[in-house]
Write an enzyme that holds these catalytic residues in place. Structure first.
Site, PDB file in Angstrom:
ATOM      1  N   GLU A  52       0.798  -1.237   0.000  1.00 52.26           N
ATOM      2  CA  GLU A  52       0.000   0.000   0.000  1.00 52.26           C
ATOM      3  C   GLU A  52       0.830   1.287   0.000  1.00 52.26           C
ATOM      4  OE1 GLU A  52      -2.834  -0.593   3.183  1.00 52.26           O
ATOM      5  OE2 GLU A  52      -3.594  -2.437   2.267  1.00 52.26           O
TER       6      GLU A  52
ATOM      7  N   ASN B  97       2.023  -4.512  -3.411  1.00 49.10           N
ATOM      8  CA  ASN B  97       0.617  -4.888  -3.268  1.00 49.10           C
ATOM      9  C   ASN B  97      -0.187  -3.650  -2.890  1.00 49.10           C
ATOM     10  OD1 ASN B  97      -1.347  -7.090  -2.866  1.00 49.10           O
ATOM     11  ND2 ASN B  97      -1.168  -6.709  -0.657  1.00 49.10           N
TER      12      ASN B  97
ATOM     13  N   HIS C 176     -10.354  -5.566  -2.702  1.00 44.13           N
ATOM     14  CA  HIS C 176     -11.401  -5.432  -1.682  1.00 44.13           C
ATOM     15  C   HIS C 176     -12.512  -4.604  -2.337  1.00 44.13           C
ATOM     16  CE1 HIS C 176      -9.034  -7.238   1.452  1.00 44.13           C
ATOM     17  NE2 HIS C 176      -8.030  -6.426   1.207  1.00 44.13           N
TER      18      HIS C 176
ATOM     19  N   GLU D 137      -6.208 -10.280  -2.359  1.00 45.48           N
ATOM     20  CA  GLU D 137      -7.022 -10.168  -1.130  1.00 45.48           C
ATOM     21  C   GLU D 137      -8.507 -10.046  -1.471  1.00 45.48           C
ATOM     22  OE1 GLU D 137      -5.526  -7.106   1.545  1.00 45.48           O
ATOM     23  OE2 GLU D 137      -3.444  -7.585   1.080  1.00 45.48           O
TER      24      GLU D 137
ATOM     25  N   ASP E  60     -12.274  -9.859  -1.762  1.00 44.05           N
ATOM     26  CA  ASP E  60     -13.573 -10.012  -1.107  1.00 44.05           C
ATOM     27  C   ASP E  60     -14.494  -8.946  -1.697  1.00 44.05           C
ATOM     28  OD1 ASP E  60     -12.712  -7.724   0.364  1.00 44.05           O
ATOM     29  OD2 ASP E  60     -12.349  -8.879   2.184  1.00 44.05           O
TER      30      ASP E  60
HETATM   31  O1  9MR Z   1      -7.092  -9.016   7.698  1.00 46.11           O
HETATM   32  C1  9MR Z   1      -6.309  -8.120   8.447  1.00 46.11           C
HETATM   33  C2  9MR Z   1      -7.055  -7.759   9.719  1.00 46.11           C
HETATM   34  O2  9MR Z   1      -7.217  -8.890  10.549  1.00 46.11           O
HETATM   35  C3  9MR Z   1      -6.308  -6.674  10.453  1.00 46.11           C
HETATM   36  O3  9MR Z   1      -7.065  -6.255  11.553  1.00 46.11           O
HETATM   37  C4  9MR Z   1      -6.027  -5.528   9.516  1.00 46.11           C
HETATM   38  C5  9MR Z   1      -5.260  -4.453  10.238  1.00 46.11           C
HETATM   39  O4  9MR Z   1      -4.914  -3.421   9.413  1.00 46.11           O
HETATM   40  O5  9MR Z   1      -5.310  -5.981   8.380  1.00 46.11           O
HETATM   41  C6  9MR Z   1      -6.050  -6.865   7.636  1.00 46.11           C
HETATM   42  O6  9MR Z   1      -5.418  -7.196   6.448  1.00 46.11           O
HETATM   43  C7  9MR Z   1      -5.148  -6.114   5.538  1.00 46.11           C
HETATM   44  C8  9MR Z   1      -3.955  -6.519   4.705  1.00 46.11           C
HETATM   45  O7  9MR Z   1      -2.883  -6.853   5.540  1.00 46.11           O
HETATM   46  C9  9MR Z   1      -3.557  -5.434   3.743  1.00 46.11           C
HETATM   47  N1  9MR Z   1      -4.674  -5.007   2.921  1.00 46.11           N
HETATM   48  C10 9MR Z   1      -5.902  -4.686   3.638  1.00 46.11           C
HETATM   49  C11 9MR Z   1      -6.296  -5.829   4.570  1.00 46.11           C
HETATM   50  C12 9MR Z   1      -7.610  -5.511   5.258  1.00 46.11           C
HETATM   51  O8  9MR Z   1      -7.458  -4.436   6.120  1.00 46.11           O
END
Ligand code: 9MR
Length: 337
Positions: A151, A192, A228, A256, A258
């Site tokens: 990011e 990513n 997402h 990722e 969803d």
């Molecule tokens: O799925 C992850 C969630 O359990 C955490 O609370 C969160 C914290 O920022 O991160 C989520 O995963 C993220 C991923 O690492 C990067 N892209 C966005 C995802 C969703 O927030």
């Protein structure tokens, strides 16, 4: 060859309702279909049974336990127990792993964020973190790739401010990629991000970053497109966008996936969600450089969405009771039609 014949036979005799996502992904020319998972979920035996179903998932991504706060909570002190538990799960099942992630503005320990390090010191901290993390998993797991940078962009395509960008400028990106390459020369290195599914300012910024890294000889093998997404709002340019990345001579992956909705879910929303999953999968299928798809957990029971987007959810292909939703058939249709 025998494996291939077995696979072909399996697919031929498998009815759609029982179709298996990994097998269909491979039949469509992809390397994997996978899912994120997380350590607390591994105590749910019904969950683990399906997580371990390698006919659906031959790849897993640790949702949290390879991130900086989990792996280097104090400077120079590395803790790999959480990541190792996911790695052990993958090894037991014969699943591939996507490493996630080396450098991200989020989930950082305070010693990094508030350390007031100068450029040279933070450079060595980033180097040490990436090389120690990547070296730890080298040869231990069947690694498909590492999200080395996560990011880096704002939605308007400008670089996101973070302790790394503020202190090191964009050099943190090459420092991390070079360290990861040196630590595991065999690992595919990715950047990513989200909101780069369709064409637009952010996707263009990512294209330009990859071009400039390549022209400076910085190692970069792929772009991870998080995906997402929101029901009914899959960008119509998704396939054209993937094709643009492919022209750079790198691979892409949907990392990722969803597709969330405003709750409660209705038959109409679930039907639209099915179409939306199909659209994303079909775009990957149509793009030779798209190597695989990972859903950001397979069941609504453990989705991150309701905790972050109040009133939204039902984003995954299986519901909270671990029952397949129409979205599952959308994935099947995306790979097969
Ligand atoms: O799925 C992850 C969630 O359990 C955490 O609370 C969160 C914290 O920022 O991160 C989520 O995963 C993220 C991923 O690492 C990067 N892209 C966005 C995802 C969703 O927030």
């Amino acid at each position: 060859m025998v494996n291939f014949l077995f696979l072909a036979l399996f697919i031929a005799i498998t009815p759609l309702a029982n179709a298996q996502l990994h097998f269909l992904a491979v039949a469509a020319g992809k390397e994997y279909f996978g899912t994120a998972t997380d350590n607390p979920e591994l105590s749910d035996s019904a969950y683990v049974t399906q997580l371990s179903n390698t006919t659906d998932f031959n790849q897993i991504t640790p949702g949290n336990s390879m991130k900086w706060d989990a792996t280097e909570p104090s400077r120079g002190i590395f803790t790999f127990s959480g990541g190792d538990a996911i790695a052990a799960q993958a090894t037991k099942n014969g699943q591939l792993v996507r490493g996630h992630n080396c450098v991200w503005h989020n989930q950082l320990p305070a010693w990094v964020t508030n350390g007031n390090f100068d450029n040279a010191t933070l450079t060595s901290i980033v180097q040490n973190h990436c090389s120690t993390l990547v070296a730890h998993y080298k040869g231990k797991i069947a690694l498909v790739s590492w999200d080395v940078i996560n990011e880096p962009f704002n939605d308007d395509g400008t670089f996101r401010t973070s302790v790394f960008f503020n202190t090191m400028g964009t050099s943190y990106i090459q420092v991390a990629l070079n360290a990861a390459r040196a630590a595991d020369p065999g690992a595919k290195l990715y950047i990513n991000d989200f909101n780069i599914e369709g064409t637009g300012a952010k996707s263009t910024a990512m294209l330009n970053l990859v071009k400039s890294l390549k022209s400076s000889g910085v190692p970069i093998d792929g772009v991870g497109i998080q995906a997402h997404l929101i029901v009914g709002q899959v960008p119509s340019t998704i396939q054209a966008n993937l094709a643009q990345f492919a022209t750079l001579g790198i691979e892409v992956a949907i990392t990722e996936l969803d597709i969330r909705m405003t709750l409660p879910s209705t038959a109409a929303l679930l039907a639209q969600q099915r179409k939306d999953y199909q659209t994303v999968i079909a775009a990957c299928k149509a793009t030779k450089a798209c190597v695989g798809v990972t859903v950001w957990d397979w069941t609504d029971k453990y989705s991150w969405i309701p905790g972050t987007f109040s009133g939204q959810g039902a984003a995954c292909p299986w519901d909270e009771n671990l029952v397949k939703k129409p979205a599952y058939d959308g994935i099947v249709a995306g790979f097969t039609t």
